[in-house]
Write a protein that holds these residues in place. Structure first.
Motif, PDB file in Angstrom:
ATOM      1  N   GLN A  18      81.329  31.722  51.333  1.00  0.00           N
ATOM      2  CA  GLN A  18      82.199  30.844  52.117  1.00  0.00           C
ATOM      3  C   GLN A  18      81.484  30.353  53.372  1.00  0.00           C
ATOM      4  O   GLN A  18      81.529  29.156  53.703  1.00  0.00           O
ATOM      5  N   SER A  19      80.834  31.261  54.076  1.00  0.00           N
ATOM      6  CA  SER A  19      80.134  30.893  55.308  1.00  0.00           C
ATOM      7  C   SER A  19      78.899  30.051  55.011  1.00  0.00           C
ATOM      8  O   SER A  19      78.529  29.175  55.801  1.00  0.00           O
ATOM      9  N   LEU A  20      78.268  30.291  53.865  1.00  0.00           N
ATOM     10  CA  LEU A  20      77.110  29.485  53.480  1.00  0.00           C
ATOM     11  C   LEU A  20      77.541  28.049  53.184  1.00  0.00           C
ATOM     12  O   LEU A  20      76.820  27.098  53.495  1.00  0.00           O
ATOM     13  N   LEU A  21      78.729  27.902  52.612  1.00  0.00           N
ATOM     14  CA  LEU A  21      79.279  26.563  52.364  1.00  0.00           C
ATOM     15  C   LEU A  21      79.532  25.842  53.688  1.00  0.00           C
ATOM     16  O   LEU A  21      79.257  24.640  53.806  1.00  0.00           O
ATOM     17  N   VAL A  22      80.021  26.567  54.679  1.00  0.00           N
ATOM     18  CA  VAL A  22      80.223  25.995  56.011  1.00  0.00           C
ATOM     19  C   VAL A  22      78.889  25.526  56.583  1.00  0.00           C
ATOM     20  O   VAL A  22      78.788  24.447  57.171  1.00  0.00           O
ATOM     21  N   PHE A  23      77.842  26.337  56.396  1.00  0.00           N
ATOM     22  CA  PHE A  23      76.504  25.972  56.864  1.00  0.00           C
ATOM     23  C   PHE A  23      76.037  24.656  56.244  1.00  0.00           C
ATOM     24  O   PHE A  23      75.571  23.756  56.951  1.00  0.00           O
ATOM     25  N   VAL A  24      76.187  24.526  54.934  1.00  0.00           N
ATOM     26  CA  VAL A  24      75.726  23.321  54.235  1.00  0.00           C
ATOM     27  C   VAL A  24      76.532  22.104  54.667  1.00  0.00           C
ATOM     28  O   VAL A  24      75.976  21.060  55.031  1.00  0.00           O
ATOM     29  N   VAL A  25      77.858  22.225  54.637  1.00  0.00           N
ATOM     30  CA  VAL A  25      78.742  21.088  54.936  1.00  0.00           C
ATOM     31  C   VAL A  25      78.578  20.606  56.372  1.00  0.00           C
ATOM     32  O   VAL A  25      78.481  19.403  56.630  1.00  0.00           O
TER      33      VAL A  25
END
Length: 238
Positions: free
Chosen positions: A172-179
């Protein structure tokens, strides 16, 4: 420190150093420059061609928009925090403080590298500036963009999620990083490698020593001894 963890740290440091040196050592950054250039011009050429896209890029590069990714990180953190009892809540509060301490350590390591690189909107002359096209004060340039500070902070949070809470919060946090790193690249304030090379390599090297040694646990435990438990009652929020 366990031998297993030392081996992990060694491998992560070798990987981080290899990624960084693959960019730093070759003349004009080797194959990375072609990737950087293609990605920059792909997004940059879209700015004058599509007004809706241009205003989206401008909006997501306004200074206040940085609050949005912080709120998403807070939601991930709170989703775990609210299920805890008083001791667990205090533990997570102290973990949050430990993240801030880790961010300072990472930033000091970054400063010691002394690598300066202007953003692509400064480096190239034939560019479209989203702040000029939109008339909004969007961040679309930087005199020193490497590595991406914004991306490093998001990755620090991701690494804590992986270390302490497992795969789901990490993804979830990695998705935040990418987005939320993407707007900086789309607007030209950062090169792709500011994040894919700079932020990732620095976090791999530094955070492995913080999270795979007893250091983070000791800092959290020390902070727990300084923060009264009474502020974290079972039915209370901080």
């Amino acid at each position: 420190m366990k031998l297993k963890n030392f081996i992990k740290i060694l491998l992560l440091n070798i990987l981080g150093a290899a990624i960084l040196l693959s960019w730093y050592l070759p003349e004009n950054h080797g194959f990375w420059f072609a990737i950087d250039k293609d990605i920059f011009y792909f997004f940059n050429n879209l700015l004058p061609a599509n007004k809706a896209y241009m205003y989206l890029v401008a909006f997501t590069n306004l200074r206040f928009f940085d609050v949005v990714d912080f709120l998403f990180m807070l939601l991930i953190f709170y989703g775990i925090y609210r299920k805890m009892d008083a001791q667990g809540r205090r533990y997570m509060f102290c973990m949050g403080l430990t993240m801030l301490i880790s961010a300072i350590i990472v930033k000091q390591f970054d400063n010691s590298l002394a690598i300066d690189r202007a953003s692509p909107t400064v480096f190239f002359s034939d560019v479209n500036r989203v702040s000029i096209l939109s008339g909004w004060p969007a961040k679309d340039k930087s005199a020193s963009s490497f590595p991406g500070d914004h991306g490093m902070m998001l990755l620090i949070f991701s690494s804590f999620m992986l270390r302490y809470f497992g795969r789901k919060p990490f993804l979830q946090s990695l998705l935040v990083f990418v987005v939320f790193s993407l707007p900086r690249i789309m607007g030209g304030a950062h090169w792709f490698t500011d994040l894919a090379v700079g932020a990732i390599s620095v976090v791999l090297i530094v955070m492995s020593w913080i999270l795979l040694t007893p250091l983070s646990d000791k800092i959290i435990k020390w902070l727990e001894g300084k923060v009264p438990l009474k502020y974290f009652g079972r039915n209370r929020l901080i």
